[in-house]
Design a protein around this motif. Structure first.
Motif, PDB file in Angstrom:
ATOM      1  N   TRP A  74       0.827  -1.203   0.000  1.00 17.51           N
ATOM      2  CA  TRP A  74       0.000   0.000   0.000  1.00 17.51           C
ATOM      3  C   TRP A  74       0.864   1.256   0.000  1.00 17.51           C
ATOM      4  CZ3 TRP A  74      -4.214  -1.002   4.308  1.00 17.51           C
ATOM      5  CH2 TRP A  74      -5.103  -1.989   3.849  1.00 17.51           C
ATOM      6  N   GLY A  82       0.373  -5.056   4.010  1.00 20.66           N
ATOM      7  CA  GLY A  82       1.238  -6.195   3.722  1.00 20.66           C
ATOM      8  C   GLY A  82       2.593  -5.762   3.197  1.00 20.66           C
ATOM      9  N   LEU A  84       5.549  -6.961   0.802  1.00 26.30           N
ATOM     10  CA  LEU A  84       5.749  -7.905  -0.299  1.00 26.30           C
ATOM     11  C   LEU A  84       7.119  -8.547  -0.244  1.00 26.30           C
ATOM     12  CD1 LEU A  84       4.186  -5.646  -3.050  1.00 26.30           C
ATOM     13  CD2 LEU A  84       3.075  -7.514  -1.822  1.00 26.30           C
ATOM     14  N   GLN A  99       1.195 -12.291  -7.098  1.00 23.12           N
ATOM     15  CA  GLN A  99       0.790 -11.787  -5.776  1.00 23.12           C
ATOM     16  C   GLN A  99       1.285 -10.350  -5.600  1.00 23.12           C
ATOM     17  OE1 GLN A  99       2.462 -13.683  -2.328  1.00 23.12           O
ATOM     18  NE2 GLN A  99       0.682 -13.227  -1.067  1.00 23.12           N
TER      19      GLN A  99
HETATM   20  C1  LIG Z   1      -2.362  -5.918  -1.511  1.00 25.26           C
HETATM   21  O1  LIG Z   1      -3.474  -5.081  -1.306  1.00 25.26           O
HETATM   22  C2  LIG Z   1      -4.636  -5.498  -2.008  1.00 25.26           C
HETATM   23  C3  LIG Z   1      -5.705  -4.432  -1.825  1.00 25.26           C
HETATM   24  O2  LIG Z   1      -5.936  -4.189  -0.475  1.00 25.26           O
HETATM   25  C4  LIG Z   1      -5.049  -6.868  -1.505  1.00 25.26           C
HETATM   26  O3  LIG Z   1      -6.186  -7.319  -2.211  1.00 25.26           O
HETATM   27  C5  LIG Z   1      -3.908  -7.859  -1.705  1.00 25.26           C
HETATM   28  O4  LIG Z   1      -4.246  -9.097  -1.151  1.00 25.26           O
HETATM   29  C6  LIG Z   1      -2.643  -7.336  -1.042  1.00 25.26           C
HETATM   30  N1  LIG Z   1      -1.540  -8.201  -1.405  1.00 25.26           N
HETATM   31  C7  LIG Z   1      -0.687  -8.656  -0.500  1.00 25.26           C
HETATM   32  C8  LIG Z   1       0.398  -9.524  -1.015  1.00 25.26           C
HETATM   33  O5  LIG Z   1      -0.781  -8.386   0.691  1.00 25.26           O
END
Ligand SMILES: *[C@@H]1O[C@H](CO)[C@@H](O)[C@H](O)[C@H]1NC(C)=O
Ligand SMILES: *[C@@H]1O[C@H](CO)[C@@H](O)[C@H](O)[C@H]1NC(C)=O
Length: 101
Positions: A74, A82, A84, A99
């Motif tokens: 984000w 999250g 990465l 992902q």
């Molecule tokens: C990243 O953010 C999106 C939108 O909130 C979410 O759908 C997705 O699962 C997230 N990806 C990770 C790897 O956390």
């Protein structure tokens, strides 16, 4: 493949670092190229660079690896979205995962 947002949190000390981000997989079409010896605050990739990264070179020079790169999902460096990936050593990603996309 895309990366929503990207930040760098490099802790300053003696080491230098070099970051290259590419629009396409396998290190083609560089769209961001930065290096330095000090840390930088978190930074969003916005505009034409947002959601456009497919591969990456991260070189953490120096015997003592003091610089760390952190990729956030984000904007605004929010861990809630999250993390990465993160690395203190050299890190080459030829093709971001779906992902990370
Ligand atoms: C990243 O953010 C999106 C939108 O909130 C979410 O759908 C997705 O699962 C997230 N990806 C990770 C790897 O956390
Ligand atoms: C990169 O990954 C995508 C799927 O995520 C795949 O379609 C593509 O072929 C991959 N490219 C290379 C060079 O491996």
């Amino acid at each position: 493949m895309k990366l929503s947002v990207f930040f760098i949190t490099a802790i300053p000390l003696a080491s230098a670092w070099h970051l290259q981000l590419y629009r396409d997989e396998l290190y083609k079409n560089v769209i961001e190229d930065r290096d330095g010896s000090l840390g930088q605050p978190c930074k969003d990739l916005t505009g034409s660079k947002g959601n456009k990264i497919s591969s990456m070179h991260w070189k953490a020079n120096g015997a003592i690896r003091t610089c760390e790169i952190v990729l956030y999902n984000w904007s605004g460096c929010r861990e809630a979205g999250g993390i990465l990936g993160r690395s203190r050593g050299d890190w080459n990603l030829p093709n971001f995962s779906s992902q990370a996309n």
